[in-house]
Design an enzyme around this catalytic site. Structure first.
Site, short mmCIF file in Angstrom:
data_model
loop_
_atom_site.label_atom_id
_atom_site.label_comp_id
_atom_site.label_asym_id
_atom_site.label_seq_id
_atom_site.Cartn_x
_atom_site.Cartn_y
_atom_site.Cartn_z
N TYR A 173 0.49 -1.13 0.17
CA TYR A 173 -0.25 0.00 0.08
C TYR A 173 1.20 1.55 -0.01
O TYR A 173 0.95 2.11 1.43
CB TYR A 173 -0.83 0.10 1.12
CG TYR A 173 -1.94 1.07 1.36
CD1 TYR A 173 -2.79 1.28 0.04
CD2 TYR A 173 -2.38 1.41 2.25
CE1 TYR A 173 -4.31 1.90 0.41
CE2 TYR A 173 -3.50 2.35 2.33
CZ TYR A 173 -4.16 2.82 0.79
OH TYR A 173 -4.89 3.71 1.28
N ARG A 178 -1.48 7.89 -3.75
CA ARG A 178 -2.57 6.87 -3.37
C ARG A 178 -3.87 7.31 -2.95
O ARG A 178 -3.45 8.51 -2.43
CB ARG A 178 -1.72 6.11 -2.23
CG ARG A 178 -1.80 5.53 -1.85
CD ARG A 178 -1.46 4.83 -0.59
NE ARG A 178 -1.56 5.20 0.99
CZ ARG A 178 -0.72 5.54 1.99
NH1 ARG A 178 0.17 4.20 1.79
NH2 ARG A 178 -1.04 6.05 2.95
N ASP A 179 -4.54 6.71 -2.66
CA ASP A 179 -6.42 6.81 -3.15
C ASP A 179 -6.42 8.40 -3.39
O ASP A 179 -6.95 9.37 -3.03
CB ASP A 179 -5.79 7.37 -1.17
CG ASP A 179 -7.03 7.35 -0.72
OD1 ASP A 179 -7.96 6.58 -1.04
OD2 ASP A 179 -7.58 7.38 0.57
N SER A 185 -6.30 8.47 3.31
CA SER A 185 -4.96 7.79 3.01
C SER A 185 -4.00 8.14 1.81
O SER A 185 -3.62 7.17 0.92
CB SER A 185 -5.08 6.55 3.11
OG SER A 185 -5.85 5.54 4.14
N ASP A 225 -8.37 0.12 -3.20
CA ASP A 225 -9.20 0.78 -3.70
C ASP A 225 -8.34 1.70 -5.29
O ASP A 225 -8.88 1.97 -5.36
CB ASP A 225 -8.83 2.21 -3.35
CG ASP A 225 -9.68 1.62 -1.63
OD1 ASP A 225 -10.27 1.00 -1.29
OD2 ASP A 225 -10.14 3.02 -1.05
N ASP A 403 -9.85 5.84 10.23
CA ASP A 403 -9.75 4.92 9.15
C ASP A 403 -9.05 6.90 8.09
O ASP A 403 -9.12 6.50 6.98
CB ASP A 403 -11.08 4.89 8.24
CG ASP A 403 -11.30 3.88 8.55
OD1 ASP A 403 -10.31 2.75 8.31
OD2 ASP A 403 -12.93 3.69 8.92
C1 BGC Z 1 -3.95 3.78 5.91
C2 BGC Z 1 -2.52 3.07 6.57
C3 BGC Z 1 -2.55 2.11 7.73
C4 BGC Z 1 -4.54 0.92 7.13
C5 BGC Z 1 -4.55 -0.08 8.30
C6 BGC Z 1 -5.31 2.88 6.48
O1 BGC Z 1 -6.17 3.75 6.09
O2 BGC Z 1 -4.16 4.63 5.85
O3 BGC Z 1 -2.00 4.00 7.31
O4 BGC Z 1 -1.59 1.54 7.84
O5 BGC Z 1 -5.45 1.93 6.93
O6 BGC Z 1 -4.94 0.60 9.27
#
Ligand code: BGC
Length: 448
Positions: A173, A178-179, A185, A225, A403
């Protein structure tokens, strides 16, 4: 006999079928040689570079309704919410090659530390005892930044020292930009600032570590995503601009991880995102194409669904937010998607995140994903999934990690995190959210 008759009638249809595509049929895309016009009442709409589809009425935007928003964190909660289904009772014979069969799933020490610290803050003895049990439920290790990579070396060595079959679960990830359809995120790399090369280096570092421990099995969820956003959210310039980089990077990740025998599941959103009739075909097309572009390696096992989301695996009573979608739970979504993938040469198996799916009917809209109030820990990880398509129920999201922040002055503030069904105040994504964790423990179903 019946088959022959069916074939004959199909052949009889060929001239008609090849003239115009049916409603929801394909009508264009890279490499497509079939019809490019649609039956009356529908028109051909570009979904992504690989797929155009006949949609009802005049040309519509590629994404579906409200539910096409980002998915990777959401939960639901409410004392009045009806109980979610737990793991189906039927026993399934594990499909050949299921990496979860007969292997011990390694517990994330990172999560165990978070749980231990959280338990120490809980004054109620009964709740604290329940919370402590979460430390023995396997969750995925999120490699959400380069700084997390060295910890993988420690975990792999630890797993190796246990002997026997050990399975380490990771989430890849760290895509540049990203996102792309949300903010909570957003990651550390940007395409404009060498993001693709930085990402390849991130993958190389992970691969070098995994290579040192050939006896330890690794399962990876690939980029929550990202591909789903390419299916439905290309009308968002942030996603359109990220498209080439996402495809390049995911291709690199799949090939390199396969070279050290990591079993990969690409993230496939969830029922309320890609499970809509108009999204299933384009989704299957994109996932199959990405699989084939990576060389169809057997290590690319399939798809992960419901990551960081809140949907039930199965339910007898559709949540009202599912608005009549035929795929109102993850099982239905997987059953609808799998044959489309198979038709395109991708014999995908699935894993389904159920970490926060314990309570249903808690969201005001299916697209809500941020720290949904009233959520509870859900069905436990198990290979007893009720479907030969599903390798395992898993906990991808480490419940208790946030989140997204509700602080509107943060650079990663996303308004989804201050909606009425989002628990507030909430800290930054990925950081610990103690009140949310306590709710997940209290509302757990099955109970802890
Ligand atoms: C966050 C990450 C995190 C993951 C699991 C995501 O929403 O951006 O940093 O590791 O959730 O909690």
């Amino acid at each position: 006999m019946f088959k022959l008759a069916a074939l004959a009638s199909l052949l009889a249809l060929v001239p008609y079928v090849s003239a115009q595509s049916q409603l929801y049929g394909q009508c264009g895309g890279m490499g497509w040689t079939g019809p490019t016009t649609c039956v009356s009442g529908s028109s051909c709409v570009v979904s992504n570079p690989y797929y155009s589809q006949c949609l009802p009425g005049a040309a519509a935007p590629p994404s579906s309704s409200s539910s096409s928003s980002v998915s990777h964190s959401s939960s639901s909660s409410s004392a009045s919410g009806t109980a979610t289904s737990s793991a189906p009772g039927t026993t399934t014979t594990p499909t050949a090659g299921n990496p979860f069969a007969n292997c011990n799933v390694y517990l994330s020490p990172y999560y165990a530390n978070e749980i231990n610290a959280a338990v120490a803050q809980i004054s109620d003895a009964t709740t604290a005892a329940k919370a402590a049990k979460v430390a023995s439920i396997p969750t995925f290790i999120w490699l959400d930044s380069v700084s997390k990579i060295p910890s993988l070396d420690t975990y792999m060595a630890d797993a190796e020292s246990m002997g026997g079959c050990q399975l380490v679960q990771i989430v890849i990830y760290d895509l540049p930009n990203r996102d792309c359809h949300a903010k909570a995120s957003n990651g550390e790399f940007t395409i404009a600032n060498n993001g693709v090369a930085n990402y390849e280096n991130y993958i190389d570092q992970i691969v070098a570590i995994i290579k040192k421990y050939p006896t330890v099995k690794v399962v990876a969820v690939i980029e929550p995503d990202s591909l789903a956003n390419l299916v439905t959210n290309l009308s968002d310039p942030n996603c359109a601009n990220a498209q080439t980089a996402y495809l390049t990077c995911v291709n690199y990740a799949l090939k390199q991880l396969s070279s050290v025998n990591v079993i990969s599941y690409m993230d496939a959103g969830h029922a309320g995102w890609l499970g809509w009739a108009s999204n299933l075909g384009p989704a299957a097309q994109l996932f199959a194409q990405v699989y084939k572009n990576a060389g169809s390696p057997p290590q690319v096992r399939g798809l992960a669904t419901d990551v960081s989301n809140y949907n039930a695996l199965t339910t007898n009573s559709p949540d009202p937010i599912t608005q009549g979608d035929a795929c109102y739970d993850e099982m239905l979504y997987i059953q609808a998607l799998a044959p489309l993938l198979q038709q395109q040469g991708f014999p995908a198996s699935f894993i389904v995140d159920q970490s926060r799916s314990g309570v249903q009917n808690i969201r005001t809209a299916w697209g809500d994903w941020c720290n949904v109030k009233g959520a509870g820990f859900g069905p436990r990880p198990s290979t007893n999934t009720g479907s030969s398509l599903i390798d395992s129920i898993v906990w991808v999201k480490p419940g208790g990690e946030c989140d997204g922040t509700s602080n509107s002055s943060s650079a990663r503030y996303d308004s989804s995190c201050s909606q009425s069904d989002a628990l507030q105040p909430a800290p930054e994504a990925g950081t610990w959210f103690q009140t949310y964790f306590v709710d997940l423990v209290t509302n757990a179903n099955p109970p802890l």
